[in-house]
Design a protein around this motif. Sequence first.
Motif, mmCIF file in Angstrom:
data_model
loop_
_atom_site.group_PDB
_atom_site.id
_atom_site.type_symbol
_atom_site.label_atom_id
_atom_site.label_comp_id
_atom_site.label_asym_id
_atom_site.label_seq_id
_atom_site.Cartn_x
_atom_site.Cartn_y
_atom_site.Cartn_z
ATOM 1 N N ASN A 110 38.778 23.429 55.238
ATOM 2 C CA ASN A 110 38.322 23.639 53.985
ATOM 3 C C ASN A 110 37.211 24.923 54.808
ATOM 4 O OD1 ASN A 110 39.765 23.479 51.509
ATOM 5 N ND2 ASN A 110 38.102 21.604 50.865
ATOM 6 N N SER A 119 38.222 33.160 51.811
ATOM 7 C CA SER A 119 38.901 33.169 50.666
ATOM 8 C C SER A 119 38.173 34.239 49.704
ATOM 9 C CB SER A 119 37.834 31.960 50.277
ATOM 10 O OG SER A 119 36.160 32.953 50.174
ATOM 11 N N GLY A 120 38.379 35.211 50.322
ATOM 12 C CA GLY A 120 38.847 36.336 49.639
ATOM 13 C C GLY A 120 39.265 37.095 48.890
ATOM 14 N N PHE A 121 40.026 37.731 47.772
ATOM 15 C CA PHE A 121 40.711 38.209 47.250
ATOM 16 C C PHE A 121 42.935 38.491 48.442
ATOM 17 C CE2 PHE A 121 43.327 41.392 44.226
ATOM 18 C CZ PHE A 121 42.918 40.504 42.805
ATOM 19 N N LYS A 122 43.551 38.181 48.525
ATOM 20 C CA LYS A 122 44.372 37.925 49.572
ATOM 21 C C LYS A 122 45.545 39.334 48.945
ATOM 22 C CE LYS A 122 44.292 34.343 51.458
ATOM 23 N NZ LYS A 122 45.442 32.847 52.074
ATOM 24 N N ASN A 128 48.541 38.756 48.411
ATOM 25 C CA ASN A 128 49.888 38.544 47.893
ATOM 26 C C ASN A 128 48.647 37.899 45.957
ATOM 27 O OD1 ASN A 128 51.481 37.724 49.187
ATOM 28 N ND2 ASN A 128 50.592 36.016 50.819
ATOM 29 N N ASP A 129 48.098 38.635 45.918
ATOM 30 C CA ASP A 129 47.043 38.013 44.478
ATOM 31 C C ASP A 129 47.666 39.038 44.060
ATOM 32 O OD1 ASP A 129 45.926 35.251 45.563
ATOM 33 O OD2 ASP A 129 44.459 36.555 46.214
ATOM 34 N N LEU A 179 50.725 39.791 42.939
ATOM 35 C CA LEU A 179 51.119 38.912 42.103
ATOM 36 C C LEU A 179 50.308 39.429 40.438
ATOM 37 C CD1 LEU A 179 51.681 35.810 40.526
ATOM 38 C CD2 LEU A 179 49.218 35.603 40.881
ATOM 39 N N ALA A 180 49.724 39.529 40.740
ATOM 40 C CA ALA A 180 49.375 40.886 39.337
ATOM 41 C C ALA A 180 49.612 41.877 39.277
ATOM 42 C CB ALA A 180 46.818 41.248 40.217
ATOM 43 N N VAL A 226 52.952 40.594 36.991
ATOM 44 C CA VAL A 226 53.040 40.667 35.922
ATOM 45 C C VAL A 226 52.466 41.605 35.247
ATOM 46 C CG1 VAL A 226 51.205 38.901 34.185
ATOM 47 C CG2 VAL A 226 51.880 38.382 36.269
ATOM 48 N N LEU A 227 51.622 42.294 35.515
ATOM 49 C CA LEU A 227 51.466 43.935 34.561
ATOM 50 C C LEU A 227 53.016 44.118 34.990
ATOM 51 C CD1 LEU A 227 48.127 45.402 35.793
ATOM 52 C CD2 LEU A 227 49.024 43.762 33.641
ATOM 53 N N SER A 251 54.793 42.991 31.765
ATOM 54 C CA SER A 251 54.417 43.031 30.647
ATOM 55 C C SER A 251 55.199 43.815 30.128
ATOM 56 C CB SER A 251 52.993 42.386 30.870
ATOM 57 O OG SER A 251 52.633 43.767 31.650
#
Lengths: 167, 134
Positions: free
Chosen positions: B6, B14-17, B19-20, B23-24, B27-28, B31
């Motif tokens: 860790n 630990s920041g926004f990757k 891949n994140d 993913l977002a 999903v958008l 939808s």
Amino acid sequence: MKKNTVRTAWFGVFTALALIFSYVETLIPFQIGIPGVKLGLANLIVVVALYKMGAKDALLLSVTRIVLSGFIFASLFSILYSLAGGLLSLAVMAVLKKRGSFSVFGVSMAGGVFHNVGQLIVAMLVVETFSVAYYVPVLLIAGVITGFIIGVVSNEMLKRLGSIVLS
Amino acid sequence: MSYKENKSPEEKASGFKKNDLILALLVLAVSGIFFAGHLFTSQKNAGVVEIQIDGKVVETLDLKKERAFKINGGTNTVQIENGKVKMAAANCPDQICVHQKAISRNGESIICLPNKIVLKIVDGEEAELDAVTN
């Protein structure tokens, strides 16, 4: 023996925190005019537990939290909804976390999205219709947003918990 | 598992990757597809228009059949086209109903106040079908 005691103590703290968050959420509903959309503050604890204590403990915590808060704040029926959402969400989060290609943000967002998907599936089964499908985009987008917010807070919490070993 | 891993490499990342974000966006996109699908199917299963004159329902017509006709002794002309209905003409001075957009969705309505005419979309039996299709 000592390790087990520490784990039990942390588990108690986390369960209490999750319950408090459930309660806070009933007090200050995150009402934005869309039925079924809420912040899911208690999921914050589940996410943190997933990272600090592992999937098994997170699962136990999630189920304990849902059953207890269901009996205290809501109806028996709502436990069914919450369980469907909570378990699916946790399963997806555990898998994504294990793969390691996502940060807390992504894991939490996926959790938020699948929480809503799980609840929608139960709703479809209960109402026995697919006409609720029109609601999918709303719930998906809401899941991304609330998941992201929870992710930001989880990230900060994990940073501060940093070196503390909970399990 | 917990402590060492860790701390060092994960802490920095630990920041926004990327891949994140993917993913977002995914999903958008999903939808968006659902939303488009809903628009498409709800238009296909267009309901029924109810014509009320002076509070009484005088006619209910399927929106699938295209047609134009006069009602209320010729004061107003109703037109059904592409699963939508609009008021094509009216003899009233304000012409508000004529300028209103064509309607097709459940609960929408066009109202001609001077002639006491209401066109309202209802879905009658279609609602049941709407739920079962596919």
